[in-house]
Design an enzyme around this catalytic site. Sequence first.
Site, short mmCIF file in Angstrom:
data_model
loop_
_atom_site.label_atom_id
_atom_site.label_comp_id
_atom_site.label_asym_id
_atom_site.label_seq_id
_atom_site.Cartn_x
_atom_site.Cartn_y
_atom_site.Cartn_z
N ASN A 12 0.86 -1.04 0.23
CA ASN A 12 0.10 0.07 -0.48
C ASN A 12 0.85 1.06 -0.15
O ASN A 12 1.60 1.65 1.09
CB ASN A 12 -0.95 -0.41 0.91
CG ASN A 12 -2.00 1.04 1.15
OD1 ASN A 12 -1.48 2.06 0.88
ND2 ASN A 12 -3.22 1.35 1.47
N GLU A 40 -3.89 1.66 -2.54
CA GLU A 40 -3.69 3.84 -2.36
C GLU A 40 -2.86 3.97 -3.69
O GLU A 40 -2.07 4.67 -2.90
CB GLU A 40 -3.26 3.53 -0.93
CG GLU A 40 -4.47 4.50 -0.14
CD GLU A 40 -4.98 4.67 0.84
OE1 GLU A 40 -5.14 5.83 1.20
OE2 GLU A 40 -4.32 3.81 1.58
N TYR A 115 -7.18 -3.77 -2.36
CA TYR A 115 -7.51 -3.07 -1.32
C TYR A 115 -9.12 -2.38 -0.62
O TYR A 115 -9.89 -1.93 -1.10
CB TYR A 115 -7.19 -2.13 -1.41
CG TYR A 115 -6.64 -0.43 -1.11
CD1 TYR A 115 -7.16 -0.71 0.54
CD2 TYR A 115 -7.62 0.88 -0.82
CE1 TYR A 115 -6.81 0.48 0.74
CE2 TYR A 115 -7.60 2.13 -0.19
CZ TYR A 115 -7.40 1.78 1.28
OH TYR A 115 -7.33 2.92 2.40
N ASP A 155 -3.58 -4.77 0.72
CA ASP A 155 -3.82 -4.54 2.04
C ASP A 155 -5.25 -4.73 2.47
O ASP A 155 -6.43 -4.87 1.47
CB ASP A 155 -3.97 -2.88 1.80
CG ASP A 155 -3.99 -2.79 3.51
OD1 ASP A 155 -4.99 -3.13 4.29
OD2 ASP A 155 -3.73 -1.28 3.25
N ASN A 157 -7.06 -4.90 5.12
CA ASN A 157 -7.71 -4.48 6.32
C ASN A 157 -8.17 -4.42 7.52
O ASN A 157 -9.07 -4.55 7.78
CB ASN A 157 -8.20 -3.16 5.44
CG ASN A 157 -7.86 -2.46 5.92
OD1 ASN A 157 -7.43 -1.76 6.76
ND2 ASN A 157 -7.81 -1.34 4.45
N ASP A 268 2.93 3.75 5.06
CA ASP A 268 2.97 4.02 6.28
C ASP A 268 2.85 2.04 6.79
O ASP A 268 2.41 1.29 7.45
CB ASP A 268 1.94 4.05 7.45
CG ASP A 268 0.23 4.22 6.14
OD1 ASP A 268 0.64 4.07 5.21
OD2 ASP A 268 -0.64 4.43 6.87
N HIS A 269 3.00 1.26 5.73
CA HIS A 269 2.96 -0.19 5.23
C HIS A 269 4.17 -0.02 4.38
O HIS A 269 4.98 0.64 4.15
CB HIS A 269 1.80 -0.80 4.34
CG HIS A 269 0.62 -0.14 4.35
ND1 HIS A 269 -0.58 -0.87 4.73
CD2 HIS A 269 -0.14 1.14 4.37
CE1 HIS A 269 -1.28 -0.62 5.04
NE2 HIS A 269 -1.61 0.19 4.89
#
Length: 278
Positions: A12, A40, A115, A155, A157, A268-269
């Site tokens: 991501n 993303e 995603y 991702d 989630n 952040d990933h």
Amino acid sequence: MPQKPLRIASVNVNGVRASFRKGMGEWLASREVDILAMQEVRAATDDLTGLLGDEWDVVHDPATAKGRAGVAIASRRRASIHRVELGDTDFDTAGRWLEADYEVGERIVTVVSTYVPTGEADTPKEVEKLRFLDAMEARMPRLAEHSALALIVGDLNVGHRTLDIKNWKGNVKKAGFLPVERAYFDRFVGAEDDPAYNTGAGLGWIDVGRKAAGEVPGPYTWWSQRGKAFDTDTGWRIDYHLATQALAETVVSYTVDRAAAYDERWSDHSPVVVDYAI
């Protein structure tokens, strides 16, 4: 001479233009990736191809809403076919599901970059997330029928098990670790108390990360940007490689490319990089 394994990475990027400004290009140049799945993306296809360069073939499903979501797959080889095929014809994936077939020798490898919506407990956002997971669950058997070597990356989630979230006790009522969400993964790869867990249970898919790491915490792939989450490794493992059994049997290496320090991160990933000896 043995053939070089096929290296497939997923990440991501949290906005591909921002990631390239922070160092994604240098990472990519150093990793000899054959197929790169991104989530993303949050950019136009021209932006993406401009950043990657001519040596990459790019397929892209941009988000319906500009500046949000978007999934892409870049490869050193041209996709023989790509498609967005999730749910009914009126189901708008909103830049969250993209499939591509690649010829590897005499075989076809199907790669999906996805995603999954973040969701939010007890809100319409969670209803949207569960609808997406429903469509994903319905699509997975057809993917396996289409290609013995099929792979869903991205991702997702959801942290499937307590091993997948450092602070799982504080998140049992929050999106990403809700029992209803985790139950989907029980159906994908089996429940942890199933003797056949991750070896053919459920729909028969294999969680490559858990198979490679074993029964240990993590390795985490996402950390909050707030506080000291990255420094203390208070993370979540929500970025997956879910493979058909035939493809999972070819795995020779699994790595989470965690940055050496907080200020060296470009998303952040962290990328999940897997070598498949096909």
